[in-house]
Design a protein around this motif. Structure first.
Motif, PDB file in Angstrom:
ATOM      1  N   GLU A   1     -25.807  71.997 131.059  1.00 14.52           N
ATOM      2  CA  GLU A   1     -26.651  71.983 129.865  1.00 14.52           C
ATOM      3  C   GLU A   1     -26.083  71.165 128.707  1.00 14.52           C
ATOM      4  N   SER A   2     -25.024  70.414 128.930  1.00 15.60           N
ATOM      5  CA  SER A   2     -24.480  69.589 127.845  1.00 15.60           C
ATOM      6  C   SER A   2     -25.430  68.430 127.550  1.00 15.60           C
ATOM      7  N   THR A   3     -25.690  68.232 126.269  1.00 17.93           N
ATOM      8  CA  THR A   3     -26.567  67.133 125.856  1.00 17.93           C
ATOM      9  C   THR A   3     -25.887  66.204 124.859  1.00 17.93           C
ATOM     10  N   THR A   4     -24.750  66.618 124.302  1.00 17.01           N
ATOM     11  CA  THR A   4     -24.084  65.825 123.271  1.00 17.01           C
ATOM     12  C   THR A   4     -22.642  65.515 123.659  1.00 17.01           C
TER      13      THR A   4
ATOM     14  N   ARG B   1     -26.503  65.660 133.660  1.00 17.30           N
ATOM     15  CA  ARG B   1     -27.889  65.792 134.127  1.00 17.30           C
ATOM     16  C   ARG B   1     -28.715  64.556 133.775  1.00 17.30           C
ATOM     17  N   GLU B   2     -29.396  64.052 134.780  1.00 18.94           N
ATOM     18  CA  GLU B   2     -30.382  62.997 134.590  1.00 18.94           C
ATOM     19  C   GLU B   2     -31.539  63.318 135.518  1.00 18.94           C
ATOM     20  N   GLY B   3     -32.559  63.952 134.950  1.00 20.04           N
ATOM     21  CA  GLY B   3     -33.696  64.384 135.756  1.00 20.04           C
ATOM     22  C   GLY B   3     -34.989  63.888 135.167  1.00 20.04           C
ATOM     23  N   SER B   4     -36.069  64.570 135.501  1.00 25.78           N
ATOM     24  CA  SER B   4     -37.368  64.194 134.947  1.00 25.78           C
ATOM     25  C   SER B   4     -37.575  64.787 133.561  1.00 25.78           C
ATOM     26  N   THR B   5     -36.953  65.927 133.293  1.00 27.22           N
ATOM     27  CA  THR B   5     -37.134  66.581 132.006  1.00 27.22           C
ATOM     28  C   THR B   5     -36.066  66.168 131.009  1.00 27.22           C
ATOM     29  N   SER B   6     -34.816  66.237 131.406  1.00 22.14           N
ATOM     30  CA  SER B   6     -33.704  65.952 130.502  1.00 22.14           C
ATOM     31  C   SER B   6     -32.960  64.699 130.947  1.00 22.14           C
ATOM     32  N   HIS B   7     -32.631  63.862 129.974  1.00 24.42           N
ATOM     33  CA  HIS B   7     -31.971  62.588 130.242  1.00 24.42           C
ATOM     34  C   HIS B   7     -30.688  62.536 129.416  1.00 24.42           C
ATOM     35  N   ASN B   8     -29.637  63.089 129.981  1.00 22.56           N
ATOM     36  CA  ASN B   8     -28.384  63.234 129.241  1.00 22.56           C
ATOM     37  C   ASN B   8     -27.291  62.275 129.700  1.00 22.56           C
ATOM     38  N   LEU B   9     -27.544  61.514 130.751  1.00 22.06           N
ATOM     39  CA  LEU B   9     -26.493  60.722 131.369  1.00 22.06           C
ATOM     40  C   LEU B   9     -25.901  59.682 130.416  1.00 22.06           C
ATOM     41  N   SER B  10     -26.721  58.943 129.717  1.00 28.10           N
ATOM     42  CA  SER B  10     -26.225  57.877 128.867  1.00 28.10           C
ATOM     43  C   SER B  10     -25.257  58.395 127.816  1.00 28.10           C
ATOM     44  N   ALA B  11     -25.661  59.446 127.107  1.00 25.58           N
ATOM     45  CA  ALA B  11     -24.810  59.993 126.045  1.00 25.58           C
ATOM     46  C   ALA B  11     -23.509  60.557 126.601  1.00 25.58           C
ATOM     47  N   LEU B  12     -23.575  61.211 127.767  1.00 30.72           N
ATOM     48  CA  LEU B  12     -22.390  61.873 128.298  1.00 30.72           C
ATOM     49  C   LEU B  12     -21.428  60.895 128.965  1.00 30.72           C
ATOM     50  N   ILE B  13     -21.956  59.875 129.623  1.00 30.73           N
ATOM     51  CA  ILE B  13     -21.062  58.835 130.161  1.00 30.73           C
ATOM     52  C   ILE B  13     -20.360  58.123 129.006  1.00 30.73           C
ATOM     53  N   HIS B  14     -21.095  57.864 127.945  1.00 29.51           N
ATOM     54  CA  HIS B  14     -20.487  57.245 126.759  1.00 29.51           C
ATOM     55  C   HIS B  14     -19.366  58.121 126.215  1.00 29.51           C
ATOM     56  N   ALA B  15     -19.572  59.450 126.219  1.00 31.91           N
ATOM     57  CA  ALA B  15     -18.543  60.374 125.724  1.00 31.91           C
ATOM     58  C   ALA B  15     -17.270  60.284 126.570  1.00 31.91           C
ATOM     59  N   ILE B  16     -17.447  60.240 127.891  1.00 35.39           N
ATOM     60  CA  ILE B  16     -16.282  60.117 128.780  1.00 35.39           C
ATOM     61  C   ILE B  16     -15.520  58.831 128.478  1.00 35.39           C
ATOM     62  N   LYS B  17     -16.259  57.734 128.363  1.00 31.46           N
ATOM     63  CA  LYS B  17     -15.631  56.435 128.147  1.00 31.46           C
ATOM     64  C   LYS B  17     -14.969  56.354 126.771  1.00 31.46           C
ATOM     65  N   SER B  18     -15.655  56.794 125.742  1.00 27.03           N
ATOM     66  CA  SER B  18     -15.132  56.626 124.385  1.00 27.03           C
ATOM     67  C   SER B  18     -13.918  57.502 124.117  1.00 27.03           C
TER      68      SER B  18
END
Length: 589
Positions: free
Chosen positions: A230-233, A250-267
């Motif tokens: 359930e992490s979104t930020t 999570r990257e599904g049909s309802t929630s699209h959190n992948l971009s923000a969370l991959i960025h968090a890992i990288k940054s």
């Protein structure tokens, strides 16, 4: 048919004393264990398992299948670490037919949707329907049936004794997402016992902690919950990883959190070894147009994740978290022969899929027959209304005869989270009116399991309907009938049509049904092929737009409006729920 192989046979094949059943020659092996690509690798398979991996010539017999893979990468079969198959609206067998050609060879499912309708028998049905298919379906025992104790009416209850029993079933890997985090933090007895039963069985407890942080998050994780989707930020991901929690991106049909969370890992320069890629849900249209786990891996790479790390997040990381890495998750001796061949890791266009040593798909087309067993009759008749609905059932009463009333309005942005707002609404003849100009519509949730006659009534903003109504029996998590509309007559017709077709999605205008999708399997899933489901969804979306709806996926948005464990405010068959306070509240502000 699954062929069981004795370990001694693997030894003989590895030693070159016995012929292999399948040989993949010259591939570039994506080694998720050593985090490297190994060129000119040969993968030797006997029956369902890998016998050897290396740069040598195995014994090939007249019945051996040899794949020349000099232009291909070989990677482990992809794993979805968290999905509710019910949310695809496809029968599990049809789901398998769709995702196998896309490289998914295993899924970790939490069948709490069907469990909220049919209880333990619903979980048993999902296991039975996936017993003889090439897709490996691992099951988490639903922990929150219902998702709240007294705030809604579900079709069943699952308690600690049920959990203890189901944890012993084949393919059961742990306890599904513990959604009632207020109950966990308050030490609710049944939740505590379920978690303890799972730990005693040495299996995994999955979490569900949207927005939790600080002391509350520490307290929640201290119970033994080890993963969360359930992490979104950025802040959520960083805090959870630092506290030892596995973060399921999570990257599904309802929630699209992948971009923000991959960025968090990288940054933050964090390791990705404690992260997984999951879908949570993926609707038919997205399965067709985007794909499944190969899409999530590709998206992670596009966002800057190293390709091997991205693949590990959908293979080894997932298998290790759920403690099935002795079977799946990598290409190595003794492991199940689940292998994907592709020419380009960054594009992740899947060319060949092997599951348990058999070629099951080539060039996006299923290469094996998957038979669907008959549906249990009881599972096809789950919508039980006390009586047909009337327009008067949707009247919202006020203690004022005329004037205005200050009431709670559910404000939805089109994603899962909602906001509680207070609005002045007109009252005529002691009835609170909708306000189409301000996009304030009526919403109702009608109990459909036990014929209680319960109807929760409220108001919602965000849908944009100018006329008509839309309704659905997919309404997380108790899956009562939810209807949103611009007039009471169309709302009644839309709800009654759900009863007639025994579950589904419906759009209505001026007393006429514009479009519908029947979902008779528990009122949640279709019994038809994905192509028919997709076409019906398209017609429903077009119909909703003709009513004035502004959401791209209105039925998906509506399906979460009764989920009484996701902030901030929801509507169930018992009324308006303040999620943070875990209690019913009055409509008036």
């Amino acid at each position: 048919m699954l062929i069981l192989i004795k370990r001694a046979e693997l030894i003989d094949v590895a030693a070159g004393k016995a012929p292999a059943d399948l040989v993949i020659k010259g591939a570039t092996l994506v080694n998720v264990y050593s985090r490297e690509c190994c060129q000119k690798a040969t993968i030797v398979v006997k029956g369902t398992r890998i016998a050897a991996v290396g740069d040598y010539e195995p014994l090939v017999g007249p019945k051996s299948v040899v794949i020349e893979a000099g232009q291909h990468y070989a990677l482990p079969g992809l794993i979805d670490g968290h999905i509710h198959i019910e949310s695809t609206m496809l029968d599990p067998v049809e789901f398998a037919r769709v995702v196998l050609p896309r490289g998914t060879t295993a899924v970790m499912i939490d069948p709490h949707e069907i469990a909220n309708v049919l209880g333990v028998n619903g979980v048993r049905l999902m296991i039975a329907r996936t017993q003889k298919i090439p897709l490996k379906v691992y099951v988490q025992v639903p922990s929150c049936v219902p998702s709240t104790k007294d705030l809604e009416t579900a079709g069943a209850r699952i308690g600690p004794k049920d959990v203890r029993k189901m944890l012993k079933w084949p393919r059961v890997i742990g306890l599904g997402e513990v959604m009632n985090y207020p109950g966990v933090l308050s030490g609710e007895r049944d939740l505590r016992l379920m978690i303890e039963e799972t730990q005693r069985a040495r299996k995994v407890v999955e979490g569900h902690a949207p927005g939790l942080s600080g002391k509350e998050l520490s307290g929640y994780l201290s119970t033994g919950i080890s993963g969360d989707h359930e992490s979104t930020t950025e802040q959520e991901l960083v805090e959870k990883i630092r506290l030892g929690c596995v973060v399921e991106i999570r990257e599904g049909s309802t929630s699209h959190n992948l971009s923000a969370l991959i960025h968090a890992i990288k940054s933050h320069g964090l390791s990705s070894r404690r992260t997984l890629l999951v879908s949570d849900d993926r609707h038919a249209a997205d399965l067709i147009s985007l794909g499944h786990m190969e899409y999530n891996v590709r998206r992670a790479i596009e966002e800057g994740m190293d390709s091997i790390d991205a693949i590990r997040m959908a293979t080894l990381n997932t298998a290790e978290h759920f403690r099935v890495d002795d079977e799946i998750g990598g290409i190595a001796p003794g492991k199940r022969a689940d292998i994907v061949l592709t020419k380009d890791l960054s594009r992740m266009k899947v060319e060949t899929v092997i599951a348990d040593g058999r070629i099951v798909a080539k060039d996006g087309v299923l290469a094996t027959k998957i038979t669907s067993p008959p549906f249990a009759p009881r599972s096809l008749r789950t919508v039980r209304l006390r009586r047909p609905l009337k327009p008067s059932d949707f009247v919202v009463r006020s203690n004022r005869e005329n004037g205005n009333a200050r009431i709670v309005v559910i404000d939805t942005s089109g994603e899962i989270l909602t906001k509680k707002t207070c609005q002045e609404i007109g009252v005529t003849d002691s009835q609170i009116q909708k306000n189409i100009e301000r996009d304030i519509l009526k919403i109702a949730v009608i109990e459909r399991h036990k014929r209680t006659g319960n109807i929760g009534r409220g108001f919602v903003r965000g849908f944009g309907l100018r006329v008509g109504a839309i309704s659905s029996s997919v309404a997380h998590d108790s899956h009562n009938i939810c209807v949103v509309g611009a007039n009471d007559s169309d709302m009644a017709l839309a709800a009654n049509e759900i009863g007639r077709i025994q579950g589904g999605l419906v759009a209505v205008r001026d007393g006429k049904i514009l479009a519908e999708l029947a979902l008779p399997f528990a009122g949640l899933m279709s019994t038809r092929p994905i192509e028919e489901v997709n076409e019906a969804e398209k017609r429903l979306s077009e119909a909703a737009r003709s009513l004035g709806c502004t959401f791209s996926s209105p039925f998906m948005v509506m399906s979460f409006l009764s989920l009484a464990v996701i902030p901030e405010i929801r509507l169930t068959d018992k009324g308006i729920v303040d999620v943070g306070a875990a209690k019913l509240i009055p409509m008036t502000c």
